[in-house]
Design an enzyme around this catalytic site. Structure first.
Site: not given
Ligand code: NAP
Length: 262
Positions: A17, A146, A159
């Site tokens: 990701g 998370s 989730y």
């Molecule tokens: P994000 O901007 O949506 O980034 C997630 C990335 O993972 C995207 O590039 C997505 O690609 C990619 N992805 C999704 N499914 C995939 C797959 N099957 N194989 C390979 N890549 C895949 O989210 P983020 O906020 O940066 O989140 C990153 C991590 O932090 C996640 O584990 C999330 O659960 C965790 N997190 C985030 C928050 C928050 O507040 N943002 C809070 C707690 C935890 P596409 O865009 O092409 O789908």
């Protein structure tokens, strides 16, 4: 001169990701610490955007297009990296999906997809890349869970279940794959494209509450008074990756501005 134990020179890090949000921040941080970063994402464009922007700044990065739920494709990537002698010393399981919905509305395919990407994906990546770390008696595995995986959250049961599972998976692996260390970072609210899904959801539940107001309410819950930034999470990942950090394993560390300490 920088203490060699405080840099990642000579290490290879694979970040799933890595094309968006937190994963992009982690790729940047690890590359600046000296690692060669394998930027993995599902879409070729996002992986190469991150890798290209790092390379333009003279940092070592390479894009890899991979769906973390595809065990055959993971095997092919592993064979390619083995053949090139560039297997990762550091694995960051960051890729995930997020959706919100009432318990009664989450249909079995949505449940399955959530578990598939957010829990089975990290499992498959660990299975593929930890054995070589054990053989070389050094490795770091850091998975992005998370705070919601510890506390649960209304309208995000699938989730949260996956994120809780990721902590249990990491703790079980930590006990098994020594001396490789296996930990989770638990972010709270971080400003990324994923957070928009949550703000849109709460706005759709009550159109009188704007998305800006939803964000403000999130911020109001955070003792340190601001939303998290990808670099907040990235710094913790770098710290856990350092060679000096060899006595910390099986932990799920909140990086959340204090959201969840009480
Ligand atoms: P994000 O901007 O949506 O980034 C997630 C990335 O993972 C995207 O590039 C997505 O690609 C990619 N992805 C999704 N499914 C995939 C797959 N099957 N194989 C390979 N890549 C895949 O989210 P983020 O906020 O940066 O989140 C990153 C991590 O932090 C996640 O584990 C999330 O659960 C965790 N997190 C985030 C928050 C928050 O507040 N943002 C809070 C707690 C935890 P596409 O865009 O092409 O789908």
């Amino acid at each position: 001169m920088t203490d060699p134990a405080e840099t990642l020179e000579g290490r290879t890090a694979l970040v799933t990701g890595g094309g968006s949000g937190i994963g992009r921040g982690i790729s940047d941080e690890l590359a600046r610490a000296g690692a060669l970063v394998l930027v993995v994402d599902m879409k070729a464009g996002s992986a190469s955007d991150t890798a290209t922007s790092l390379a333009r700044r003279g940092l070592a990065a390479r894009p890899i297009t991979l769906d973390v739920t595809d065990s055959t494709a993971i095997g092919e990537v592993r064979s390619m990296l083995e053949a090139e002698d560039s297997m990762p010393d550091i694995l960051v399981n960051n890729a995930a999906i997020f959706e919100m919905g009432a318990l009664e509305d989450i249909d079995p395919p949505s449940w399955d997809r959530m578990i598939e990407v957010n829990l089975k994906g990290p499992f498959l990546m660990m299975q593929a890349f930890i054995p070589r770390m054990v053989d070389q008696e050094w490795g770091r595995v850091i998975s992005i869970s998370s705070t919601a995986g510890k506390t649960g959250e209304a309208y995000a049961s699938h989730y949260c279940a996956a994120k809780r599972g990721l902590i249990a998976l990491s703790q079980s692996a930590a006990a098994e794959v020594v001396p490789v260390t296996v930990n989770c970072i638990c972010p709270g609210f971080v400003e990324t494209p994923m957070t928009r899904i949550e703000t849109r959801f709460w706005h759709s539940m009550d159109p009188a509450v704007s998305e800006e107001l939803v964000v403000q309410r999130m911020r109001d819950q955070i003792p340190l008074g601001r939303m998290g930034r990808p670099e907040d999470i990235a710094r913790a990942v770098r710290w856990l990756s350092l060679p000096t950090n060899d006595y910390l394993t099986g932990q799920a560390i909140n990086v959340d501005g204090g959201l969840d300490f009480h």
